[in-house]
Design a protein around this motif. Structure first.
Motif, PDB file in Angstrom:
ATOM      1  N   ILE A  92       0.719  -1.174  -0.102  1.00  0.00           N
ATOM      2  CA  ILE A  92      -0.010   0.028   0.045  1.00  0.00           C
ATOM      3  C   ILE A  92       0.801   1.385  -0.017  1.00  0.00           C
ATOM      4  CG2 ILE A  92      -1.729   1.505   1.354  1.00  0.00           C
ATOM      5  CD1 ILE A  92      -2.863  -1.488   2.293  1.00  0.00           C
ATOM      6  N   PRO A  93       1.964   1.565   0.835  1.00  0.00           N
ATOM      7  CA  PRO A  93       2.689   2.736   0.812  1.00  0.00           C
ATOM      8  C   PRO A  93       3.676   2.642  -0.488  1.00  0.00           C
ATOM      9  CG  PRO A  93       2.995   1.488   2.982  1.00  0.00           C
ATOM     10  CD  PRO A  93       2.298   0.436   2.182  1.00  0.00           C
ATOM     11  N   VAL A  94       3.909   1.637  -0.919  1.00  0.00           N
ATOM     12  CA  VAL A  94       4.745   1.543  -2.237  1.00  0.00           C
ATOM     13  C   VAL A  94       3.804   1.934  -3.323  1.00  0.00           C
ATOM     14  CG1 VAL A  94       5.388  -0.341  -4.010  1.00  0.00           C
ATOM     15  CG2 VAL A  94       6.148  -0.529  -1.628  1.00  0.00           C
ATOM     16  N   ILE A  95       2.679   1.546  -3.363  1.00  0.00           N
ATOM     17  CA  ILE A  95       1.687   2.037  -4.506  1.00  0.00           C
ATOM     18  C   ILE A  95       1.576   3.634  -4.390  1.00  0.00           C
ATOM     19  CG2 ILE A  95      -0.651   1.924  -5.304  1.00  0.00           C
ATOM     20  CD1 ILE A  95      -0.774  -0.817  -4.820  1.00  0.00           C
ATOM     21  N   MET A  96       1.201   4.053  -3.005  1.00  0.00           N
ATOM     22  CA  MET A  96       1.002   5.517  -2.790  1.00  0.00           C
ATOM     23  C   MET A  96       2.367   6.203  -3.344  1.00  0.00           C
ATOM     24  SD  MET A  96      -0.735   5.371   0.955  1.00  0.00           S
ATOM     25  CE  MET A  96      -0.689   6.963   0.996  1.00  0.00           C
ATOM     26  N   GLY A  97       3.536   5.709  -2.859  1.00  0.00           N
ATOM     27  CA  GLY A  97       4.805   6.201  -3.339  1.00  0.00           C
ATOM     28  C   GLY A  97       4.923   6.352  -4.818  1.00  0.00           C
ATOM     29  N   LEU A 124       5.265   9.361  -9.640  1.00  0.00           N
ATOM     30  CA  LEU A 124       5.069   9.251 -11.116  1.00  0.00           C
ATOM     31  C   LEU A 124       3.920  10.307 -11.478  1.00  0.00           C
ATOM     32  CD1 LEU A 124       4.938   5.560 -11.899  1.00  0.00           C
ATOM     33  CD2 LEU A 124       6.925   6.910 -12.495  1.00  0.00           C
ATOM     34  N   GLY A 125       3.055  10.664 -10.794  1.00  0.00           N
ATOM     35  CA  GLY A 125       1.726  11.458 -10.872  1.00  0.00           C
ATOM     36  C   GLY A 125       1.881  12.745 -10.701  1.00  0.00           C
ATOM     37  N   ILE A 126       2.743  13.354  -9.624  1.00  0.00           N
ATOM     38  CA  ILE A 126       2.923  14.681  -9.073  1.00  0.00           C
ATOM     39  C   ILE A 126       4.306  15.124  -9.658  1.00  0.00           C
ATOM     40  CG2 ILE A 126       2.994  16.121  -7.071  1.00  0.00           C
ATOM     41  CD1 ILE A 126       1.708  13.831  -5.402  1.00  0.00           C
ATOM     42  N   PRO A 127       4.258  16.228 -10.542  1.00  0.00           N
ATOM     43  CA  PRO A 127       5.358  17.100 -10.788  1.00  0.00           C
ATOM     44  C   PRO A 127       6.194  17.356  -9.981  1.00  0.00           C
ATOM     45  CG  PRO A 127       3.426  17.448 -12.079  1.00  0.00           C
ATOM     46  CD  PRO A 127       2.820  16.891 -10.923  1.00  0.00           C
ATOM     47  N   LYS A 128       7.653  17.328 -10.300  1.00  0.00           N
ATOM     48  CA  LYS A 128       8.743  17.649  -9.274  1.00  0.00           C
ATOM     49  C   LYS A 128       8.124  19.036  -8.832  1.00  0.00           C
ATOM     50  CE  LYS A 128      12.930  17.208 -10.245  1.00  0.00           C
ATOM     51  NZ  LYS A 128      14.374  17.175 -10.691  1.00  0.00           N
ATOM     52  N   GLU A 129       7.659  19.994  -9.761  1.00  0.00           N
ATOM     53  CA  GLU A 129       7.498  21.548  -9.525  1.00  0.00           C
ATOM     54  C   GLU A 129       6.477  21.564  -8.248  1.00  0.00           C
ATOM     55  OE1 GLU A 129       9.606  21.039 -13.028  1.00  0.00           O
ATOM     56  OE2 GLU A 129       7.664  20.272 -12.470  1.00  0.00           O
ATOM     57  N   ASP A 162      17.595  11.020 -12.156  1.00  0.00           N
ATOM     58  CA  ASP A 162      16.524  11.397 -11.499  1.00  0.00           C
ATOM     59  C   ASP A 162      15.117  11.081 -12.321  1.00  0.00           C
ATOM     60  OD1 ASP A 162      14.275  12.574  -9.774  1.00  0.00           O
ATOM     61  OD2 ASP A 162      15.078  14.598  -9.815  1.00  0.00           O
ATOM     62  N   TYR A 163      14.501  10.124 -11.736  1.00  0.00           N
ATOM     63  CA  TYR A 163      13.518   9.485 -12.584  1.00  0.00           C
ATOM     64  C   TYR A 163      12.326  10.378 -12.693  1.00  0.00           C
ATOM     65  CZ  TYR A 163      11.340   8.442  -8.298  1.00  0.00           C
ATOM     66  OH  TYR A 163      10.427   8.403  -7.060  1.00  0.00           O
ATOM     67  N   ARG A 164      12.404  11.506 -11.794  1.00  0.00           N
ATOM     68  CA  ARG A 164      11.094  12.435 -12.077  1.00  0.00           C
ATOM     69  C   ARG A 164      11.351  13.364 -13.411  1.00  0.00           C
ATOM     70  NH1 ARG A 164       9.919  15.306  -6.468  1.00  0.00           N
ATOM     71  NH2 ARG A 164      12.310  15.660  -6.534  1.00  0.00           N
ATOM     72  N   ASP A 165      12.512  13.282 -13.847  1.00  0.00           N
ATOM     73  CA  ASP A 165      13.000  14.062 -15.094  1.00  0.00           C
ATOM     74  C   ASP A 165      12.868  13.436 -16.182  1.00  0.00           C
ATOM     75  OD1 ASP A 165      13.464  16.526 -13.523  1.00  0.00           O
ATOM     76  OD2 ASP A 165      15.604  16.017 -13.305  1.00  0.00           O
ATOM     77  N   THR A 166      12.552  12.011 -16.251  1.00  0.00           N
ATOM     78  CA  THR A 166      12.654  11.185 -17.385  1.00  0.00           C
ATOM     79  C   THR A 166      11.210  10.284 -17.072  1.00  0.00           C
ATOM     80  OG1 THR A 166      13.911   9.724 -16.308  1.00  0.00           O
ATOM     81  CG2 THR A 166      14.981  11.292 -17.809  1.00  0.00           C
ATOM     82  N   ILE A 167      11.005   9.332 -16.466  1.00  0.00           N
ATOM     83  CA  ILE A 167      10.128   8.228 -16.361  1.00  0.00           C
ATOM     84  C   ILE A 167       8.729   9.101 -15.941  1.00  0.00           C
ATOM     85  CG2 ILE A 167       9.225   6.212 -15.316  1.00  0.00           C
ATOM     86  CD1 ILE A 167      12.318   5.368 -14.800  1.00  0.00           C
ATOM     87  N   SER A 168       8.790   9.920 -14.898  1.00  0.00           N
ATOM     88  CA  SER A 168       7.680  10.552 -14.579  1.00  0.00           C
ATOM     89  C   SER A 168       7.033  11.377 -15.530  1.00  0.00           C
ATOM     90  CB  SER A 168       7.959  11.361 -13.264  1.00  0.00           C
ATOM     91  OG  SER A 168       8.439  10.627 -12.405  1.00  0.00           O
ATOM     92  N   ILE A 169       7.753  12.193 -16.356  1.00  0.00           N
ATOM     93  CA  ILE A 169       7.344  12.742 -17.540  1.00  0.00           C
ATOM     94  C   ILE A 169       6.502  11.976 -18.546  1.00  0.00           C
ATOM     95  CG2 ILE A 169       7.853  14.666 -19.228  1.00  0.00           C
ATOM     96  CD1 ILE A 169       9.901  15.799 -17.174  1.00  0.00           C
TER      97      ILE A 169
END
Length: 232
Positions: A60-65, A70-75, A156-163
């Motif tokens: 459950i925490p893993v899914i929330m993480g 992935l869903g919330i932009p870094k900004e 930083d996966y938030r600059d690649t995978i997340s986008i």
């Protein structure tokens, strides 16, 4: 960027999501009687309870993480005071801890299904595939968190995978964002989508069978037939 990247990061994800949706609709309409978790608790209980407890505490925490990462932009994270360092600590230690707990639970459940002869005989091929695939997915996630992030600290996966992930749902896929992503992350993502494609055809469908109607269902009353007892 070659055709393999185009298939892996554009066609394959959409294909898995389509199978996930259509497969669930088909299974619900034509195969509801097999919509079950197929519990093997009556055969072996201790390992099942321990493995299930650890898995559910961790997942459950893993899914929330994953949703947050992935869903919330870094900004947006920075705007609410979660800077790069704070986010990294949470992802590395919090996410890593719950990832290990999930892996431990999945390892116990998979070992139980393989080593217990009676349970193995009652298991279908899809049961074994799902267990092995989930175990591998969780392992690759933990490996990426603790090993890849330390070997390649600048990634930083938030600059690649997340986008890339968010753009999939906006129907603006950019396969180029995934070209230079470390291999462990790529494997984790591909197998993650693969489990979604398998989902409708396995026991995983029981996740959606939350018995909410039990909360408003009338009590069932049992009364002793006193007249019949007296005649006997």
């Amino acid at each position: 960027m070659n055709m393999i990247d185009q298939f892996a990061w554009v066609i394959f994800p959409y294909l898995c999501v389509a199978v996930f949706i259509v497969g669930h609709i088909f299974r619900y309409r034509y195969d509801q009687f097999n919509w079950t978790a197929k519990s093997s608790e009556f055969i072996e209980k201790k390992q099942l309870m321990l493995g299930s407890l650890l898995f559910h505490i961790g997942i459950i925490p893993v899914i929330m993480g994953h949703v947050a990462g992935l869903g919330i932009p870094k900004e947006w994270m920075n705007a609410i005071g979660v800077n790069e360092h704070l986010y990294h600590l949470g992802a590395m230690y919090g996410g890593g801890l719950f990832g290990v707990i999930t892996f431990a639970g999945m390892l116990i459940l998979t070992s139980r299904r393989i080593t217990k002869r009676t349970i193995r005989k009652l298991s279908s091929t899809s049961d074994l595939i799902v267990n092995a695939l989930l175990l591998f997915i969780v392992f690759m996630g933990v490996y990426s968190t603790f090993v890849t992030n330390n070997v390649q600290p600048d990634f930083d996966y938030r600059d690649t995978i997340s986008i890339w992930f968010r753009n999939l749902f906006l129907f603006k896929p950019e396969a180029a964002l995934m070209v230079d992503v470390p291999l462990s992350f790529k494997i984790h993502i591909i197998t993650g989508f693969l489990i979604f494609a398998f989902w409708p055809f396995t026991r995983l469908v029981h996740v959606w069978s939350v018995p909410l109607n039990y909360a408003r269902r009338s009590y069932i009353l049992y009364r002793k037939n006193r007249g019949q007892s007296a005649r006997h």
